[in-house]
Enzyme design. Structure first.
Site, short mmCIF file in Angstrom:
data_model
loop_
_atom_site.label_atom_id
_atom_site.label_comp_id
_atom_site.label_asym_id
_atom_site.label_seq_id
_atom_site.Cartn_x
_atom_site.Cartn_y
_atom_site.Cartn_z
N MET A 181 0.95 -1.13 -0.25
CA MET A 181 -0.12 0.23 0.31
C MET A 181 0.54 1.24 0.31
O MET A 181 0.75 2.46 0.04
CB MET A 181 -0.81 0.17 0.90
CG MET A 181 -2.12 -1.33 1.33
SD MET A 181 -3.60 -1.43 2.45
CE MET A 181 -2.57 -0.57 4.03
N HIS A 222 9.92 -3.75 3.09
CA HIS A 222 9.38 -3.56 2.00
C HIS A 222 10.40 -4.17 1.02
O HIS A 222 9.83 -4.87 -0.24
CB HIS A 222 8.44 -2.70 1.35
CG HIS A 222 6.81 -2.23 1.82
ND1 HIS A 222 6.99 -1.01 2.75
CD2 HIS A 222 5.79 -2.44 2.66
CE1 HIS A 222 5.76 -0.53 3.59
NE2 HIS A 222 5.16 -2.05 2.81
N GLY A 272 5.09 -9.76 4.00
CA GLY A 272 5.62 -9.81 4.98
C GLY A 272 4.98 -10.53 6.25
O GLY A 272 4.35 -10.39 6.64
O1 PAF Z 1 0.22 -6.10 3.57
C1 PAF Z 1 -0.82 -4.82 3.03
O2 PAF Z 1 0.26 -3.47 2.97
C2 PAF Z 1 -1.72 -4.78 2.20
O3 PAF Z 1 -2.58 -5.73 2.92
C3 PAF Z 1 -2.06 -5.45 1.04
C4 PAF Z 1 -1.29 -6.94 1.16
C5 PAF Z 1 -1.04 -4.88 -0.06
C6 PAF Z 1 -3.08 -6.00 -0.11
O4 PAF Z 1 -4.02 -4.46 -0.08
#
Ligand code: PAF
Length: 289
Positions: free
Chosen positions: A39, A46, A155
């Site tokens: 997101m 990330h 993650g």
């Molecule tokens: O973990 C996240 O950032 C969100 O839940 C995801 C997996 C991108 C789904 O919107």
């Protein structure tokens, strides 16, 4: 909409058609494709997932989409940090494509499908955020079907989410290998999270104690303490740190997230916590034993 190759040092696809055209081009070259759904508000956690998919794929796509359907009306959808330019800067030289669709591209007028899982979605986050996992499962299924990657990484900080996604991918026969990436931690052990930016300096200091209590509680349980006794003590300690509310501190079977019938941890067990400090809700987890 053509692929945006000029805004940043990494190309951006904003439509499913452009994403698919790029992936088709890679496929023609015989390349393997990896996907890291996010997101945005990217941090080293990330980026470590991007590095992880790169160990199994030749090209890495990072999707950036603040998915409205996984936020309840009272949650932080509007306040959620949106930092696309900074995210693109971090991904330059590390990923190959950003997929940043608009909400209308993901949920056009008339959109009517929601994926609901039973079992693994029900405890823990499912109690505190009852509509959350149907939003996550639906958007992740869409992203996987849009990109059709060979591998996708999520993650371990969102441990329950990872189990939900593994279950969904198995149940729906989605042809992708799901990888779990280890939690990255700050120097004091606080799990990295896009929501850590909400913490005031005092809250940030207190938040650093959460992982310590989690680890010490896990150690007591691994040595044979009753789960109920150790977690009750742990909850008191988290409150004493300055947290306003502990949604849960529980030990569960790592994959099914079922509880231990006899009150003691056995086999593959995981301790999981969610607690609120100020306006920030933090989650964390680790293995027991
Ligand atoms: O973990 C996240 O950032 C969100 O839940 C995801 C997996 C991108 C789904 O919107």
């Amino acid at each position: 909409m053509p692929l945006d190759t000029t805004s940043y040092k990494i190309p951006v696809a904003r439509s499913v058609a452009d994403l698919r055209a790029t992936v088709a081009d890679w496929r023609k070259q015989g390349l393997r494709v990896g996907l890291v759904p996010t997101m945005g508000a990217l941090h080293e956690g990330h980026l470590s997932l991007v590095d992880l998919v790169r160990t199994r794929a030749d090209r890495a796509i990072v999707s950036i989409f603040v998915n409205p359907t996984q936020f309840a009306p009272h949650e932080d959808l509007d306040a959620y940090p949106r930092t696309e330019a900074a995210d693109a800067e971090k991904l330059a030289g590390r990923g190959d494509l950003i997929f940043a669709p608009t909400p209308d591209e993901m949920y056009p007028a008339g959109f009517s499908t929601t994926i609901n899982l039973t079992g693994v979605t029900e405890p823990l986050e499912g109690q505190s955020r009852p509509t959350h996992f149907s939003g996550v499962a639906t958007v992740v299924a869409k992203l996987l079907l849009q990109a059709l990657p060979d591998v996708a990484a999520f993650g371990e900080k969102d441990w329950q989410q990872l189990q939900v996604i593994r279950r969904m991918v198995a149940d729906l026969n989605i042809p992708v290998k799901i990888l779990g990436g280890s939690i990255l931690r700050e120097a004091d052990g606080l799990a990295m999270s896009s929501r850590n930016v909400y913490l005031s300096p005092d809250e940030r200091k207190a938040a650093g104690g959460l992982n310590v209590i989690l680890r010490e509680t896990a150690e007591e349980i691994a040595k044979g303490a009753l789960i109920h006794d150790a977690t009750t003590k742990g909850i008191d300690r988290i409150r004493a740190l300055g947290f306003d509310h502990v949604d849960y501190l529980e030990v569960r079977h790592a994959a099914s997230l079922e509880s231990f019938a006899n009150g003691r941890a056995e086999g593959d067990a995981r301790i999981l916590v969610a607690a609120k400090i100020g306006r920030t809700r933090l989650i964390d987890n680790m293995p027991v034993g």
